[in-house]
Design a protein around this motif. Structure first.
Motif, PDB file in Angstrom:
ATOM      1  N   GLY A   2       0.808  -1.209   0.000  1.00  0.00           N
ATOM      2  CA  GLY A   2       0.000   0.000   0.000  1.00  0.00           C
ATOM      3  C   GLY A   2       0.836   1.251   0.000  1.00  0.00           C
ATOM      4  O   GLY A   2       2.048   1.196  -0.171  1.00  0.00           O
ATOM      5  N   PHE A   3       0.173   2.378   0.199  1.00  0.00           N
ATOM      6  CA  PHE A   3       0.818   3.686   0.189  1.00  0.00           C
ATOM      7  C   PHE A   3       1.458   3.943  -1.180  1.00  0.00           C
ATOM      8  O   PHE A   3       2.453   4.636  -1.286  1.00  0.00           O
ATOM      9  CB  PHE A   3       1.863   3.808   1.313  1.00  0.00           C
ATOM     10  N   THR A   4       0.898   3.341  -2.220  1.00  0.00           N
ATOM     11  CA  THR A   4       1.468   3.392  -3.565  1.00  0.00           C
ATOM     12  C   THR A   4       0.971   4.616  -4.329  1.00  0.00           C
ATOM     13  O   THR A   4      -0.207   4.925  -4.308  1.00  0.00           O
ATOM     14  CB  THR A   4       1.073   2.125  -4.357  1.00  0.00           C
ATOM     15  N   PHE A   5       1.895   5.275  -4.984  1.00  0.00           N
ATOM     16  CA  PHE A   5       1.517   6.297  -5.955  1.00  0.00           C
ATOM     17  C   PHE A   5       2.587   6.350  -7.031  1.00  0.00           C
ATOM     18  O   PHE A   5       3.746   6.005  -6.809  1.00  0.00           O
ATOM     19  CB  PHE A   5       1.313   7.677  -5.305  1.00  0.00           C
ATOM     20  N   LEU A   6       2.167   6.736  -8.211  1.00  0.00           N
ATOM     21  CA  LEU A   6       3.072   6.945  -9.338  1.00  0.00           C
ATOM     22  C   LEU A   6       2.837   8.331  -9.920  1.00  0.00           C
ATOM     23  O   LEU A   6       1.712   8.841  -9.907  1.00  0.00           O
ATOM     24  CB  LEU A   6       2.822   5.913 -10.444  1.00  0.00           C
ATOM     25  N   ASP A   7       3.896   8.914 -10.431  1.00  0.00           N
ATOM     26  CA  ASP A   7       3.805  10.135 -11.211  1.00  0.00           C
ATOM     27  C   ASP A   7       2.687   9.930 -12.242  1.00  0.00           C
ATOM     28  O   ASP A   7       2.591   8.882 -12.868  1.00  0.00           O
ATOM     29  CB  ASP A   7       5.156  10.363 -11.900  1.00  0.00           C
ATOM     30  N   ARG A   8       1.849  10.917 -12.412  1.00  0.00           N
ATOM     31  CA  ARG A   8       0.672  10.766 -13.276  1.00  0.00           C
ATOM     32  C   ARG A   8       1.046  10.426 -14.715  1.00  0.00           C
ATOM     33  O   ARG A   8       0.276   9.791 -15.434  1.00  0.00           O
ATOM     34  CB  ARG A   8      -0.178  12.031 -13.224  1.00  0.00           C
ATOM     35  N   ALA A   9       2.229  10.793 -15.164  1.00  0.00           N
ATOM     36  CA  ALA A   9       2.677  10.445 -16.515  1.00  0.00           C
ATOM     37  C   ALA A   9       2.796   8.927 -16.695  1.00  0.00           C
ATOM     38  O   ALA A   9       2.842   8.441 -17.822  1.00  0.00           O
ATOM     39  CB  ALA A   9       4.024  11.111 -16.814  1.00  0.00           C
ATOM     40  N   TYR A  10       2.795   8.183 -15.592  1.00  0.00           N
ATOM     41  CA  TYR A  10       2.963   6.726 -15.642  1.00  0.00           C
ATOM     42  C   TYR A  10       1.642   5.980 -15.451  1.00  0.00           C
ATOM     43  O   TYR A  10       1.631   4.756 -15.339  1.00  0.00           O
ATOM     44  CB  TYR A  10       3.987   6.283 -14.599  1.00  0.00           C
ATOM     45  N   TRP A  11       0.555   6.693 -15.399  1.00  0.00           N
ATOM     46  CA  TRP A  11      -0.755   6.055 -15.254  1.00  0.00           C
ATOM     47  C   TRP A  11      -1.205   5.480 -16.585  1.00  0.00           C
ATOM     48  O   TRP A  11      -0.877   5.988 -17.654  1.00  0.00           O
ATOM     49  CB  TRP A  11      -1.799   7.067 -14.821  1.00  0.00           C
ATOM     50  N   GLY A  12      -2.013   4.440 -16.517  1.00  0.00           N
ATOM     51  CA  GLY A  12      -2.684   3.914 -17.685  1.00  0.00           C
ATOM     52  C   GLY A  12      -1.824   3.107 -18.632  1.00  0.00           C
ATOM     53  O   GLY A  12      -2.295   2.659 -19.658  1.00  0.00           O
ATOM     54  N   ASP A  22     -14.486  -4.676   5.579  1.00  0.00           N
ATOM     55  CA  ASP A  22     -14.122  -3.319   5.974  1.00  0.00           C
ATOM     56  C   ASP A  22     -13.614  -3.382   7.405  1.00  0.00           C
ATOM     57  O   ASP A  22     -14.072  -4.209   8.198  1.00  0.00           O
ATOM     58  CB  ASP A  22     -15.329  -2.376   5.903  1.00  0.00           C
ATOM     59  N   ALA A  23     -12.664  -2.516   7.728  1.00  0.00           N
ATOM     60  CA  ALA A  23     -12.116  -2.522   9.083  1.00  0.00           C
ATOM     61  C   ALA A  23     -11.599  -1.134   9.441  1.00  0.00           C
ATOM     62  O   ALA A  23     -11.228  -0.348   8.572  1.00  0.00           O
ATOM     63  CB  ALA A  23     -10.982  -3.537   9.193  1.00  0.00           C
ATOM     64  N   ARG A  24     -11.568  -0.868  10.713  1.00  0.00           N
ATOM     65  CA  ARG A  24     -10.930   0.352  11.239  1.00  0.00           C
ATOM     66  C   ARG A  24      -9.556  -0.078  11.723  1.00  0.00           C
ATOM     67  O   ARG A  24      -9.442  -0.851  12.686  1.00  0.00           O
ATOM     68  CB  ARG A  24     -11.767   0.958  12.361  1.00  0.00           C
ATOM     69  N   LEU A  25      -8.515   0.382  11.035  1.00  0.00           N
ATOM     70  CA  LEU A  25      -7.145  -0.057  11.307  1.00  0.00           C
ATOM     71  C   LEU A  25      -6.214   1.143  11.437  1.00  0.00           C
ATOM     72  O   LEU A  25      -6.425   2.177  10.809  1.00  0.00           O
ATOM     73  CB  LEU A  25      -6.634  -0.949  10.169  1.00  0.00           C
ATOM     74  N   ASP A  26      -5.154   0.955  12.199  1.00  0.00           N
ATOM     75  CA  ASP A  26      -4.095   1.956  12.321  1.00  0.00           C
ATOM     76  C   ASP A  26      -2.948   1.507  11.422  1.00  0.00           C
ATOM     77  O   ASP A  26      -2.171   0.627  11.795  1.00  0.00           O
ATOM     78  CB  ASP A  26      -3.637   2.077  13.775  1.00  0.00           C
ATOM     79  N   LEU A  27      -2.850   2.094  10.238  1.00  0.00           N
ATOM     80  CA  LEU A  27      -1.793   1.731   9.292  1.00  0.00           C
ATOM     81  C   LEU A  27      -0.642   2.721   9.284  1.00  0.00           C
ATOM     82  O   LEU A  27       0.425   2.410   8.755  1.00  0.00           O
ATOM     83  CB  LEU A  27      -2.366   1.621   7.872  1.00  0.00           C
ATOM     84  N   ALA A  28      -0.872   3.917   9.839  1.00  0.00           N
ATOM     85  CA  ALA A  28       0.169   4.938   9.770  1.00  0.00           C
ATOM     86  C   ALA A  28       0.115   5.924  10.925  1.00  0.00           C
ATOM     87  O   ALA A  28       0.415   7.093  10.758  1.00  0.00           O
ATOM     88  CB  ALA A  28       0.062   5.690   8.450  1.00  0.00           C
ATOM     89  N   GLY A  29      -0.273   5.468  12.118  1.00  0.00           N
ATOM     90  CA  GLY A  29      -0.245   6.342  13.274  1.00  0.00           C
ATOM     91  C   GLY A  29      -1.588   6.821  13.781  1.00  0.00           C
ATOM     92  O   GLY A  29      -1.650   7.423  14.848  1.00  0.00           O
ATOM     93  N   GLN A  30      -2.657   6.581  13.030  1.00  0.00           N
ATOM     94  CA  GLN A  30      -3.986   6.928  13.521  1.00  0.00           C
ATOM     95  C   GLN A  30      -5.008   6.000  12.874  1.00  0.00           C
ATOM     96  O   GLN A  30      -4.925   5.708  11.695  1.00  0.00           O
ATOM     97  CB  GLN A  30      -4.330   8.383  13.257  1.00  0.00           C
TER      98      GLN A  30
END
Length: 191
Positions: free
Chosen positions: A97-107, A154-162
């Motif tokens: 998770g926490f994944t992102f790519l520069d928008r030029a790399y989408w699609g 669905d769940a309520r989870l602490d993945l990054a401090g809250q």
């Protein structure tokens, strides 16, 4: 990590991308990849393109561990990030998770290559991979479904401090292989 030999910082190489451990010196390059407001338009953190918002996110990635930088070797630059982590409600498994790519790399082929590298690495040690997606992040939900992952709960989870509410998607090696086999062959370079 629960599998003693699993290395979340292993360097993974594909035809176009290298995935390697994220380090403190990557801040400027990673922010450049994240600086397009459209990258975050469908994300709960819509203002993460701003440097003052991005820096705490970057520090959190480093502090939590398992974060990786995604590099386009031909372009010689970082084009995104992701993270391996143990799901709090599934300590025997691994999550991506926490994944992102520069928008030029989408699609194109980049996201598929990134996920292929990370999933091959994870499935060498784990029987399932989990993805946690914010309920309002429809784009990520659809992209995760294309990998063969199914919404399990669905769940309520602490993945990054809250704690926060998450849609939890489960992916098995069999479902991943089936989804990958259905994918049309692509050799698309980002523009």
């Amino acid at each position: 990590m629960t599998a003693p030999d699993f290395d979340p910082a292993a360097t993974l190489r594909g035809p176009r991308l290298t995935v390697r451990e994220l380090v403190a010196g990557d801040l400027d390059a990673l922010h450049a990849a994240a600086s397009d407001p459209e990258t975050w338009a469908g994300h709960p953190a819509r203002d993460r393109h701003r440097r003052e918002v991005f820096e705490p996110f970057f520090r959190t990635l480093l502090a939590l561990g398992g974060a990786v930088a995604v590099e386009d070797r031909a372009a010689g630059r970082i084009v995104g990030a992701s993270r391996f982590y143990v799901p709090p409600d599934r300590p025997e498994a691994i999550a991506i998770g926490f994944t992102f790519l520069d928008r030029a790399y989408w699609g194109g082929a980049a996201n598929f290559e990134l996920k292929s590298l990370m999933l091959a690495h994870a499935f060498a040690w784990f029987d399932e991979v989990w993805f946690h997606i914010a309920p309002g992040n429809i784009r990520s939900q659809k992209a995760t479904g294309k990998l063969g992952a199914v919404h399990a709960h669905d769940a309520r989870l602490d993945l990054a401090g809250q704690p926060a509410d998450w849609q939890c998607f489960r992916l098995t090696p069999e479902a991943w292989r089936a989804a990958a086999a259905r994918r049309p062959s692509e050799d698309v370079r980002p523009s």
